[in-house]
Design a protein around this motif. Structure first.
Motif, short mmCIF file in Angstrom:
data_model
loop_
_atom_site.label_atom_id
_atom_site.label_comp_id
_atom_site.label_asym_id
_atom_site.label_seq_id
_atom_site.Cartn_x
_atom_site.Cartn_y
_atom_site.Cartn_z
N LYS A 264 0.91 -1.31 -0.16
CA LYS A 264 0.07 -0.12 0.23
C LYS A 264 0.96 1.41 -0.07
O LYS A 264 1.73 1.30 0.90
N ASP A 265 0.51 2.19 -0.75
CA ASP A 265 1.08 3.35 -0.87
C ASP A 265 2.74 3.38 -1.49
O ASP A 265 3.54 4.22 -1.55
N VAL A 280 -1.04 0.23 -18.53
CA VAL A 280 -1.22 0.34 -16.88
C VAL A 280 -2.48 -0.03 -16.79
O VAL A 280 -3.54 0.87 -17.01
N ALA A 281 -2.71 -0.96 -15.79
CA ALA A 281 -3.97 -1.40 -15.37
C ALA A 281 -4.65 -0.41 -14.25
O ALA A 281 -3.83 -0.56 -13.11
N SER A 282 -5.56 0.28 -14.32
CA SER A 282 -5.95 1.23 -13.38
C SER A 282 -6.12 0.62 -12.05
O SER A 282 -5.95 1.16 -11.14
N PHE A 283 -6.95 -0.53 -12.08
CA PHE A 283 -7.12 -1.14 -10.89
C PHE A 283 -5.85 -1.85 -10.01
O PHE A 283 -5.78 -1.72 -8.90
N LEU A 285 -3.34 0.36 -9.68
CA LEU A 285 -2.98 1.36 -8.95
C LEU A 285 -3.87 1.88 -7.79
O LEU A 285 -3.76 2.36 -6.69
N ILE A 286 -5.18 1.53 -8.12
CA ILE A 286 -6.18 2.14 -7.09
C ILE A 286 -6.38 1.31 -5.96
O ILE A 286 -6.27 1.78 -4.91
N PHE A 287 -6.34 -0.18 -6.34
CA PHE A 287 -6.37 -0.92 -4.93
C PHE A 287 -4.84 -0.99 -4.13
O PHE A 287 -3.99 -1.63 -4.67
N GLY A 288 -4.67 -0.18 -3.28
CA GLY A 288 -3.39 -0.07 -2.54
C GLY A 288 -2.79 1.44 -2.77
O GLY A 288 -1.71 1.60 -2.15
N ARG A 289 -3.67 2.19 -3.49
CA ARG A 289 -3.20 3.51 -3.69
C ARG A 289 -1.62 3.72 -4.18
O ARG A 289 -0.81 4.37 -3.67
N LYS A 290 -1.29 3.00 -5.13
CA LYS A 290 0.27 2.72 -5.50
C LYS A 290 0.47 3.66 -6.38
O LYS A 290 -0.31 4.42 -7.19
N ARG A 291 1.76 4.02 -6.75
CA ARG A 291 2.05 5.23 -7.52
C ARG A 291 3.10 4.65 -8.60
O ARG A 291 4.21 4.05 -8.20
N LEU A 292 3.02 5.01 -9.86
CA LEU A 292 3.95 4.86 -10.81
C LEU A 292 4.53 6.25 -11.27
O LEU A 292 3.71 7.09 -11.47
N SER A 293 5.91 6.15 -11.15
CA SER A 293 6.55 7.35 -11.52
C SER A 293 7.69 7.23 -12.40
O SER A 293 7.96 6.13 -12.86
#
Lengths: 353, 353
Positions: A264-265, A280-283, A285-293
């Motif tokens: 998470k995060d 990139v699958a939106s889900f 990133l959404i489940f776990g509030r993850k970040r791609l940078s």
């Protein structure tokens, strides 16, 4: 203007060959550096062959090279950081606007007017384009010349100027350190430096690779575990456990498989730049509030910090030294990832070219 | 067990219709809530029609509804937060493991064992699957029941339980506030709440929309500017200027166009979830060290904080009240985005169903 020897490409289909280029007359803020070693970055090859034609078309003649280490041969009257005879290094940038928020934060790589890169950028001094480190000497504003620790092997220092700072900067920015589990994707020029730095910063380091034969090296360089990314079971065992993943792969690959391994995060940061957009699958990133940078090289201040850190901790790149005459062969091997882990040109060889 | 009236789908191709469902016998930690209003979320439609069959297949009968507001009709002996006659609300979750790091941080939506969602989750109490708020009553552990401010219009409160918290949570997590320029993409159920919250938090709010006819509403809701996202010139004028962008669009769209509008180190956060993977240009993230993230609803603690904030600032959702008998028509209008900005079912209508 001064004519000097260099090695470059005259067209996108031409192999690199000996040539003569002009360097500008030194200004009072300039440092002139006789180049001793120049690392060979995959970007050199992309640029020489015009493989980035869509967003960064190559101007010819193209003289690549932005991992430069040498010795100061003269300094302008206003120069304070260097004197003749000092070691000095130059990385991917040779100038920037100096006035935008990024420049004022010493993050010139994000200059809103775009930094002047070491090769293939418009050169405000000459009106032409910049020419890089596959050459006898370079003339650069002292702000963009870095001091080199005296205790390090100079050839092994050269790749720090791109491969080194490109991995050091995001690991520092995301505060990688003790108590964290950090993944490095790919063991190439960038990846092998990332493993060394993440280990030096005190993190638990896991290397992801598609090549089982890189396991031994990864462990030697500082990884505590190696995961074969093609094996879904090995990947699944790490689901949701990483604080940070640095992705140094520039080939097309599935980033969602790595996003799923983040806590998470957690953040996954790209330093390799695949040509095609990533799916990139939106889900993911959404489940776990993850970040791609993503992250690009590093600023002058942080590059100096990185070199000082390497001096203190005895860190250099693992390299294979070549004479400039072998550069085309080296490019062909680079395409096959056949190098451990960076080619560095011994620029003394240029005299015979 | 108690038989109650509900409205649900018996198969993916069936319209929703009146039905009878069972609620569990109350445990000593349970609150039983007579449902007064239930918001209509796009997820309700996706689930009822089994449009998420690949990753969250629908169990039938499916009773949707996770924006629930009602009045407590009975409480278990161990319940401390509520007494009979209190207002209470239930959102997207009705249970979670309670033991993982996410649950201990009151971020149950990221529970490593996956939270029990209000509908279509395995129900540990009944052995079946959970059934949502398109029903007379719901029985829920008091931890997942929220207190409702008394000063707000109850029908307008219902959508806060999903559309509200889904936008409030990321705006809080990324510390949106005064001095920041914040973009909201899409003016629908989520987007209109995001505009209200970002404005209430003190940010400068810019709304992105494809519909020129939403301009007036966006300004009324709190945006200081509206950008037509199909107009490249309007978009280009905002390049590199946003601290944070919240993307509430669930249709396929070009996220790179928005990433380019972020400042260095800016974040774009997805709360809409397009079905197809997003095509993300690695260079868009790398130059400027930008971040693409996602966020899911919010935890129990933050949902209560959001409801309290709404009470204090007089914030509710802009709604259109319907009787349950109009739900299939409402779904058809939802597909066309023909609602300002959330349908809410007056559950009193269920008595006549």
């Amino acid at each position: 203007m001064n004519s000097i020897k260099a090695f470059g490409a005259s067209a996108e289909t031409s192999p690199l060959a000996a040539t003569t280029i002009e360097r500008r007359a030194d200004t009072d803020r300039d440092v002139r550096i006789d180049i001793l070693f120049c690392g060979v970055c995959h970007s050199d090859l992309h640029q020489a062959r015009n493989e980035w034609r869509d967003f960064m078309p190559t101007q010819y003649p193209c003289v690549p090279g932005h991992e430069i280490v040498g010795r100061v041969s003269s300094v302008g009257s206003a120069v304070t950081k260097f004197k003749k005879g000092d070691l000095a290094a130059v990385g991917c940038m040779v100038d920037s606007c100096g006035e935008c928020a990024a420049c004022k934060a010493n993050e010139e790589m994000y200059c809103v007017k775009q930094a002047t890169f070491t090769y293939n950028s418009p050169d405000p001094h000459t009106g032409g384009h910049t020419l890089g480190g596959y050459s006898e000497a370079i003339v650069v504003d002292e702000k963009f010349a870095l001091k080199v620790p005296k205790n390090l092997d100079l050839a092994g220092v050269a790749p720090l100027l791109c491969a080194g700072i490109t991995t050091y900067s995001p690991l520092r920015n995301w505060k990688v350190g003790p108590g964290q589990k950090v993944g490095i994707v790919g063991l190439g020029g960038l990846g092998h430096m990332a493993v060394k730095f993440a280990k030096a910063f005190g993190a638990e380091v896991v290397l992801f690779t598609t090549s089982p034969n890189k396991t031994e090296d990864a462990l030697r360089l500082g990884a505590s575990q190696v995961v074969l990314s093609k094996d879904p079971e090995q990947m699944a065992a790490h689901t949701g456990t990483f604080d940070f993943i640095l992705d140094a792969v520039s080939a097309d690959h599935d980033v969602n498989a790595y996003i799923n391994l983040l806590k998470k995060d957690g953040t996954m940061c790209l330093v390799g730049a695949p040509e095609k957009p990533l799916a990139v699958a939106s889900f993911a990133l959404i489940f776990g509030r993850k970040r791609l940078s993503g992250s690009a090289i590093g600023g002058t201040e942080e590059t100096q910090e990185m070199l000082d850190f390497c001096g203190k901790h005895g860190i250099t790149s693992d390299i294979e030294i070549i004479p400039i005459q072998k550069i085309n062969e080296a490019y062909d091997r680079l395409v096959k990832s056949d190098v451990k882990y960076r080619f560095v040109i011994d620029m003394a060889s240029l005299a015979a070219a």
